[in-house]
Design a protein around this motif. Structure first.
Motif, short mmCIF file in Angstrom:
data_model
loop_
_atom_site.label_atom_id
_atom_site.label_comp_id
_atom_site.label_asym_id
_atom_site.label_seq_id
_atom_site.Cartn_x
_atom_site.Cartn_y
_atom_site.Cartn_z
N THR A 91 0.67 -1.15 -0.08
CA THR A 91 -0.13 0.00 0.06
C THR A 91 0.96 1.44 -0.02
N TYR A 92 0.31 2.41 -0.48
CA TYR A 92 1.08 3.66 -0.40
C TYR A 92 0.05 4.76 0.25
N GLU A 93 0.78 5.78 0.67
CA GLU A 93 -0.11 6.91 1.12
C GLU A 93 0.72 8.22 0.55
N MET A 94 0.03 9.19 0.40
CA MET A 94 0.57 10.46 0.00
C MET A 94 -0.30 11.41 0.86
N VAL A 143 4.54 7.49 1.71
CA VAL A 143 4.73 5.98 2.56
C VAL A 143 4.30 4.75 1.86
N VAL A 144 5.31 4.06 1.78
CA VAL A 144 4.90 2.70 1.26
C VAL A 144 5.12 1.48 2.01
N VAL A 145 4.10 0.61 2.33
CA VAL A 145 4.19 -0.80 3.06
C VAL A 145 4.14 -1.75 2.31
N GLU A 146 5.01 -2.74 2.30
CA GLU A 146 4.92 -3.86 1.45
C GLU A 146 5.62 -4.88 2.20
N THR A 147 5.02 -6.25 1.76
CA THR A 147 5.41 -7.35 2.28
C THR A 147 6.43 -8.12 1.40
N VAL A 148 7.32 -8.95 2.10
CA VAL A 148 8.30 -9.57 1.43
C VAL A 148 8.54 -10.81 1.91
N SER A 205 8.28 1.85 4.59
CA SER A 205 9.25 3.24 4.12
C SER A 205 8.57 4.59 4.12
N VAL A 206 9.12 5.33 4.99
CA VAL A 206 8.30 6.75 5.07
C VAL A 206 9.39 7.98 4.76
N TRP A 207 8.89 8.69 3.89
CA TRP A 207 9.64 9.89 3.36
C TRP A 207 9.01 11.15 4.18
#
Length: 254
Positions: free
Chosen positions: A196-199, A211-216, A230-232
C-alpha cells in the motif's frame, strides 16, 4: 516540448492508469495532478527529505538535502545514518556536474567521482536530465525526489506503481491538516500489487509525506513474511532561495 507538456501527459496517465473512477477517486487524481503541476512550474527548490525504513526491529535513515535552480543547477546530498555511515553527492554548477561512481561498477569504492559536461553534443541537460544521469549513484532514489524533480518518464513510472488511487479525506499530521491519498502499490506496472502507499498533501498541493508498506518473503526459500515500512518526510520549499555556494562541482570523494 513546452513546460506544460509533462503535466498534460501526467493528467492523462492518471486517468488511464486508474480507469473509470467514482467521484472521490476523480478528486484524488485531480489533487495529484495539481501537485505535479506545482512542482513542474517551480523555478527553484530548497529543503530536505528524511527517509526512514523499518522492518521488524531494525531501521535505517537517509537524510537528503536538495536544492535546484533551473535550468541546470542542482545539489543533492544524502547521508546514511548508521554504524557505517555513507554520503552521496550530486552537484551541478550549470556547466559541469559530478556524482559518485555507481556502486555496481567494479572497484567503485576506489574510483574518483565522475564529472560530465552539462552541454553534451547538441543537448544541454536541465535539472531533470542531470538527475537522471546521476540517479543510479545515490542512496535513496525515491518517489518524492522523482516527483519534485519532475522528469516525465519518472512520473510515468510512478503512476504505474499506484494500482489504485483513492481520496481518504483530511488528517492531522503534526500541526498541519493534510489531504490523504492512498491505494494499492506495486513495484512496476505489470507486477501484482503487494503493498500500500499513502501521500499526504497540503491544501496548496505540496507533498509532506509519502509512505509505502510492502510485504516480502512468503516464498519457498523464505517462508517468513516481513512487513517493510518506508516513510519519506518532505520539508521542501517551492521557489525557495538557494545557497549559491552549494553549486560547486566536487571532484574528490566525500
Amino acid at each position: 516540448m513546452d513546460r506544460k507538456t509533462p503535466l498534460v501527459i501526467m493528467i492523462a496517465l492518471l486517468t488511464v492508469s486508474v480507469g473509470a473512477q467514482e467521484s472521490a477517486k476523480v478528486s484524488a487524481s485531480g489533487l495529484v495532478s495539481r501537485m505535479l503541476g506545482r512542482y513542474s512550474a517551480a523555478s527553484s527548490m530548497t529543503g530536505t527529505i528524511r527517509f526512514t525504513q523499518s522492518a521488524q526491529r531494525n531501521s535505517v535513515t537517509i537524510e537528503t538535502t536538495l536544492q535546484y535552480e533551473k535550468p541546470s543547477k542542482l545539489y543533492i546530498r544524502q547521508q546514511l545514518r548508521s554504524s557505517e555511515p555513507m554520503t552521496w553527492l550530486v552537484v551541478s554548477d550549470g556547466t559541469q556536474f559530478s556524482y559518485n561512481t555507481p556502486e555496481n561498477l567494479p572497484g567503485a569504492a576506489n574510483l574518483p567521482r565522475l564529472v560530465e559536461q552539462v552541454k553534451q553534443n547538441d543537448v544541454t541537460l536541465d535539472t531533470r536530465g542531470i538527475y537522471k544521469a546521476a540517479a543510479s549513484s545515490i542512496g535513496d532514489r525515491s518517489a518524492p525526489l522523482d516527483i519534485v524533480i519532475g522528469d516525465p518518464d519518472d512520473l510515468k513510472g510512478l503512476t504505474f506503481q499506484w494500482a489504485t488511487l483513492e481520496y481518504r479525506g483530511q488528517v492531522l499530521v503534526g500541526d498541519e491538516r493534510l489531504d490523504l491519498i492512498a491505494g494499492r502499490w506495486r513495484p512496476y506496472g505489470t507486477a501484482p500489487a503487494h503493498g500500500t502507499y499513502e501521500m499526504y498533501l497540503t491544501p496548496s498541493g505540496e507533498l509532506r509525506r509519502y509512505v509505502v508498506v510492502e510485504t516480502v518473503g512468503a516464498g519457498p526459500e523464505n517462508p517468513t513474511v516481513i512487513e517493510v515500512r518506508s516513510v519519506w518526510d518532505v520539508n521542501l520549499k517551492i521557489d525557495g532561495k538557494v545557497d549559491p555556494a552549494l553549486f560547486k562541482v566536487v571532484r574528490q570523494p566525500q
